[in-house]
Motif scaffolding. Structure first.
Motif, PDB file in Angstrom:
ATOM      1  N   GLY A  30       0.826  -1.201   0.000  1.00  0.00           N
ATOM      2  CA  GLY A  30       0.000   0.000   0.000  1.00  0.00           C
ATOM      3  C   GLY A  30       0.853   1.241   0.000  1.00  0.00           C
ATOM      4  O   GLY A  30       0.727   2.087   0.891  1.00  0.00           O
ATOM      5  N   MET A  31       1.725   1.358  -0.992  1.00  0.00           N
ATOM      6  CA  MET A  31       2.746   2.405  -0.954  1.00  0.00           C
ATOM      7  C   MET A  31       2.146   3.801  -0.850  1.00  0.00           C
ATOM      8  O   MET A  31       2.542   4.589   0.011  1.00  0.00           O
ATOM      9  CB  MET A  31       3.640   2.303  -2.189  1.00  0.00           C
ATOM     10  N   THR A  32       1.180   4.135  -1.711  1.00  0.00           N
ATOM     11  CA  THR A  32       0.653   5.498  -1.687  1.00  0.00           C
ATOM     12  C   THR A  32      -0.116   5.794  -0.408  1.00  0.00           C
ATOM     13  O   THR A  32      -0.057   6.916   0.103  1.00  0.00           O
ATOM     14  CB  THR A  32      -0.248   5.772  -2.905  1.00  0.00           C
ATOM     15  N   VAL A  33      -0.820   4.804   0.122  1.00  0.00           N
ATOM     16  CA  VAL A  33      -1.569   5.082   1.353  1.00  0.00           C
ATOM     17  C   VAL A  33      -0.633   5.183   2.553  1.00  0.00           C
ATOM     18  O   VAL A  33      -0.901   5.948   3.493  1.00  0.00           O
ATOM     19  CB  VAL A  33      -2.681   4.033   1.597  1.00  0.00           C
ATOM     20  N   PHE A  34       0.480   4.460   2.543  1.00  0.00           N
ATOM     21  CA  PHE A  34       1.470   4.641   3.598  1.00  0.00           C
ATOM     22  C   PHE A  34       2.092   6.028   3.502  1.00  0.00           C
ATOM     23  O   PHE A  34       2.331   6.695   4.512  1.00  0.00           O
ATOM     24  CB  PHE A  34       2.559   3.573   3.510  1.00  0.00           C
ATOM     25  N   GLU A  35       2.369   6.455   2.286  1.00  0.00           N
ATOM     26  CA  GLU A  35       2.912   7.803   2.098  1.00  0.00           C
ATOM     27  C   GLU A  35       1.910   8.844   2.573  1.00  0.00           C
ATOM     28  O   GLU A  35       2.286   9.829   3.219  1.00  0.00           O
ATOM     29  CB  GLU A  35       3.260   8.011   0.625  1.00  0.00           C
ATOM     30  N   ALA A  36       0.638   8.622   2.262  1.00  0.00           N
ATOM     31  CA  ALA A  36      -0.390   9.562   2.713  1.00  0.00           C
ATOM     32  C   ALA A  36      -0.428   9.631   4.237  1.00  0.00           C
ATOM     33  O   ALA A  36      -0.516  10.719   4.820  1.00  0.00           O
ATOM     34  CB  ALA A  36      -1.755   9.155   2.162  1.00  0.00           C
ATOM     35  N   ALA A  37      -0.365   8.471   4.884  1.00  0.00           N
ATOM     36  CA  ALA A  37      -0.376   8.456   6.345  1.00  0.00           C
ATOM     37  C   ALA A  37       0.824   9.199   6.907  1.00  0.00           C
ATOM     38  O   ALA A  37       0.717   9.950   7.880  1.00  0.00           O
ATOM     39  CB  ALA A  37      -0.391   7.016   6.853  1.00  0.00           C
ATOM     40  N   ALA A  38       1.990   8.995   6.268  1.00  0.00           N
ATOM     41  CA  ALA A  38       3.190   9.687   6.728  1.00  0.00           C
ATOM     42  C   ALA A  38       3.076  11.195   6.562  1.00  0.00           C
ATOM     43  O   ALA A  38       3.693  11.956   7.306  1.00  0.00           O
ATOM     44  CB  ALA A  38       4.405   9.178   5.955  1.00  0.00           C
ATOM     45  N   LEU A  39       2.258  11.628   5.596  1.00  0.00           N
ATOM     46  CA  LEU A  39       2.109  13.050   5.305  1.00  0.00           C
ATOM     47  C   LEU A  39       0.909  13.691   5.993  1.00  0.00           C
ATOM     48  O   LEU A  39       0.678  14.890   5.855  1.00  0.00           O
ATOM     49  CB  LEU A  39       1.982  13.247   3.787  1.00  0.00           C
TER      50      LEU A  39
ATOM     51  N   ASN B  94      -7.313  -5.678   2.209  1.00  0.00           N
ATOM     52  CA  ASN B  94      -5.982  -6.127   2.614  1.00  0.00           C
ATOM     53  C   ASN B  94      -5.081  -4.938   2.934  1.00  0.00           C
ATOM     54  O   ASN B  94      -4.334  -4.958   3.920  1.00  0.00           O
ATOM     55  CB  ASN B  94      -5.345  -6.961   1.502  1.00  0.00           C
ATOM     56  N   ILE B  95      -5.145  -3.914   2.107  1.00  0.00           N
ATOM     57  CA  ILE B  95      -4.336  -2.716   2.369  1.00  0.00           C
ATOM     58  C   ILE B  95      -4.850  -1.993   3.606  1.00  0.00           C
ATOM     59  O   ILE B  95      -4.066  -1.516   4.433  1.00  0.00           O
ATOM     60  CB  ILE B  95      -4.338  -1.790   1.148  1.00  0.00           C
ATOM     61  N   ALA B  96      -6.174  -1.922   3.764  1.00  0.00           N
ATOM     62  CA  ALA B  96      -6.743  -1.297   4.959  1.00  0.00           C
ATOM     63  C   ALA B  96      -6.218  -1.975   6.221  1.00  0.00           C
ATOM     64  O   ALA B  96      -5.947  -1.323   7.236  1.00  0.00           O
ATOM     65  CB  ALA B  96      -8.266  -1.355   4.907  1.00  0.00           C
ATOM     66  N   GLY B  97      -6.073  -3.304   6.142  1.00  0.00           N
ATOM     67  CA  GLY B  97      -5.580  -4.053   7.296  1.00  0.00           C
ATOM     68  C   GLY B  97      -4.142  -3.757   7.659  1.00  0.00           C
ATOM     69  O   GLY B  97      -3.707  -4.077   8.770  1.00  0.00           O
TER      70      GLY B  97
ATOM     71  N   ASN C 127      -5.278   2.465  12.713  1.00  0.00           N
ATOM     72  CA  ASN C 127      -6.656   2.950  12.818  1.00  0.00           C
ATOM     73  C   ASN C 127      -6.699   4.473  12.743  1.00  0.00           C
ATOM     74  O   ASN C 127      -5.779   5.167  13.157  1.00  0.00           O
ATOM     75  CB  ASN C 127      -7.278   2.488  14.138  1.00  0.00           C
ATOM     76  N   GLY C 128      -7.815   4.976  12.197  1.00  0.00           N
ATOM     77  CA  GLY C 128      -8.052   6.409  12.197  1.00  0.00           C
ATOM     78  C   GLY C 128      -7.412   7.181  11.077  1.00  0.00           C
ATOM     79  O   GLY C 128      -7.416   8.415  11.088  1.00  0.00           O
ATOM     80  N   VAL C 129      -6.868   6.480  10.054  1.00  0.00           N
ATOM     81  CA  VAL C 129      -6.230   7.211   8.957  1.00  0.00           C
ATOM     82  C   VAL C 129      -6.927   6.947   7.622  1.00  0.00           C
ATOM     83  O   VAL C 129      -6.455   7.414   6.586  1.00  0.00           O
ATOM     84  CB  VAL C 129      -4.724   6.868   8.833  1.00  0.00           C
ATOM     85  N   TYR C 130      -8.039   6.204   7.634  1.00  0.00           N
ATOM     86  CA  TYR C 130      -8.685   5.883   6.365  1.00  0.00           C
ATOM     87  C   TYR C 130     -10.185   5.667   6.530  1.00  0.00           C
ATOM     88  O   TYR C 130     -10.691   5.371   7.606  1.00  0.00           O
ATOM     89  CB  TYR C 130      -8.054   4.634   5.738  1.00  0.00           C
ATOM     90  N   TRP C 131     -10.887   5.841   5.396  1.00  0.00           N
ATOM     91  CA  TRP C 131     -12.275   5.419   5.262  1.00  0.00           C
ATOM     92  C   TRP C 131     -12.276   4.192   4.354  1.00  0.00           C
ATOM     93  O   TRP C 131     -11.398   4.045   3.506  1.00  0.00           O
ATOM     94  CB  TRP C 131     -13.124   6.486   4.592  1.00  0.00           C
ATOM     95  N   GLN C 132     -13.279   3.333   4.496  1.00  0.00           N
ATOM     96  CA  GLN C 132     -13.347   2.149   3.649  1.00  0.00           C
ATOM     97  C   GLN C 132     -14.759   1.981   3.095  1.00  0.00           C
ATOM     98  O   GLN C 132     -15.741   2.011   3.857  1.00  0.00           O
ATOM     99  CB  GLN C 132     -12.949   0.898   4.434  1.00  0.00           C
TER     100      GLN C 132
END
Length: 395
Positions: A308-317, A327-330, A334-339
């Motif tokens: 989940g490269m882009t979503v990890f980058e988003a979380a870092a930012l 699977n990526i949500a998992g 917690n608290g950094v995404y909607w599904q």
């Protein structure tokens, strides 16, 4: 150490694996190591690097972004000659599944060098998405693999997993860029003890973007999507969800690919021109700046991604994400995404509506930048060096 990496596609071409390769190379070199990346020569203008070996190739896509090398003795001789003037190779790191993998393991076997394999590709799912008769395709791939990598070693029934198992059996260690993909490989008998090593965000770029990025302040919510515009990324499903949502927002799409023209036609035909912007391919720092400035990143593929490269980058930012793949949500805190409720277009449209409403009301998720070293490339590079050292210590 001199690390010789193998890839199916040139590191300057478009794709998440290529971004990962460039980051790994730079951070290993910053740590004092020598890295050479072997991949097929590109057939369009690109930056290039003295640290690349471009093997003879033929283009395999109409946009000439991707190419392949014909595996055989001629390619072997070319590679040996190219490496003869460079420092001796200490370890081979295969980050490929096709011609890159075959070249890499043939090289390692010829020269008695230990190898590490990083699995990036969910081959079974990918073949189902892009090949009309996947069962025939995998039989053909296995036949080809057995011709260029002798002898055959896997005892698994003919399948994509058997194909990947042939590669793992030639490696001294196996890694994967996410926990869910590592588990999938282990469950299907590809390899045991697959170590999880993420693709981290570039430390210095993240810090600079966090210092300089300007939060979105327009009247409409800003959603950002990034990736290769192809069927497995569900780009057309995303555009249909935008249409169905009816949300008055700006949807910026970064990237290119074989479905770009079809995506542009869809936007025109459905009157989405005022909402959807095709921003094209951009450099890494500009991509991170776009993510940092958005109200939400949107991830749309399901079952295909191995990380989940882009979503990890988003979380870092500090940017929350709409994550379609459970699977990526998992993999995310917690608290950094909607599904979305499920994988359908209507569910994605409803998620877009809900997030846009949250943004408009000021009640959107607030993500504290994830400054943990685990999301930084420096941390992941240190872990990979540990893998190399363990493998070399077995001599």
């Amino acid at each position: 150490m001199h690390i010789l990496m193998f890839s199916d596609q040139h590191a300057d071409s478009l794709g998440g694996v290529q971004v990962s390769l460039r980051l790994q190379k730079r951070f290993l070199e910053q740590d004092g190591h020598t890295v050479t990346v072997c991949a097929p020569r590109m057939h369009r203008d690109h930056v290039g690097s003295p640290g690349y070996i471009d093997t003879p190739s033929v283009p395999i896509t109409l946009d000439r972004e991707y190419s392949m090398t014909l595996v055989g003795r001629r390619a072997d001789r070319f590679l040996d000659a190219a490496l003869a003037t460079r420092p001796p190779v200490d370890i081979v790191h295969v980050q490929a599944d096709y011609w890159g993998a075959m070249l890499g393991y043939r090289y390692a076997a010829r020269h008695g060098i230990r190898a590490v394999h990083t699995f990036h590709n969910h081959m079974e799912f990918g073949l189902e998405q892009v090949v009309p008769v996947p069962a025939v395709a995998i039989r053909a791939l296995l036949w080809w693999q057995h011709r260029v990598l002798k002898p055959a070693r896997s005892v698994l029934a003919p399948s994509a997993w058997a194909y990947l198992n042939e590669l793992a059996l030639r490696a001294d260690a196996s890694t994967a860029p996410s926990g869910h993909f590592a588990s999938l490989l282990e469950r299907n008998g590809v390899a045991a003890d697959v170590e999880v090593i993420l693709t981290g965000a570039d430390d210095s770029v993240v810090e600079q973007v966090l210092r300089d990025a300007v939060p979105h302040s327009g009247d409409r919510p800003l959603f950002v999507w990034m990736g290769r515009m192809s069927s497995e990324k569900r780009i057309l499903e995303y555009l249909d969800a935008i249409r169905l949502s009816g949300v008055d927002a700006e949807f910026r799409l970064y990237g290119a690919g074989l479905l770009l023209k079809k995506a542009q036609s869809f936007v025109r035909e459905h009157g989405l021109d005022g909402r959807v912007v095709f921003a094209g391919k951009v450099p890494y720092q500009e991509a991170l700046t776009a993510i940092a400035s958005a109200d939400a990143l949107v991830q749309t593929s399901i079952g295909f991604e191995t990380q989940g490269m882009t979503v990890f980058e988003a979380a870092a930012l500090g940017t929350p994400s709409i994550v379609s793949d459970p699977n990526i949500a998992g993999e995310l805190p917690n608290g950094v995404y909607w599904q979305p409720a499920d994988g359908s277009v209507p569910a994605l449209a409803e998620a877009i509506r809900s997030v846009a409403a949250d943004v408009a009301s000021g009640s959107a998720l607030v993500v504290e930048p994830q400054t943990s070293r685990a999301f930084r490339q420096s941390s992941q590079t240190a872990r990979m060096i540990g893998v190399y050292e363990r493998v070399l210590a077995r001599r």
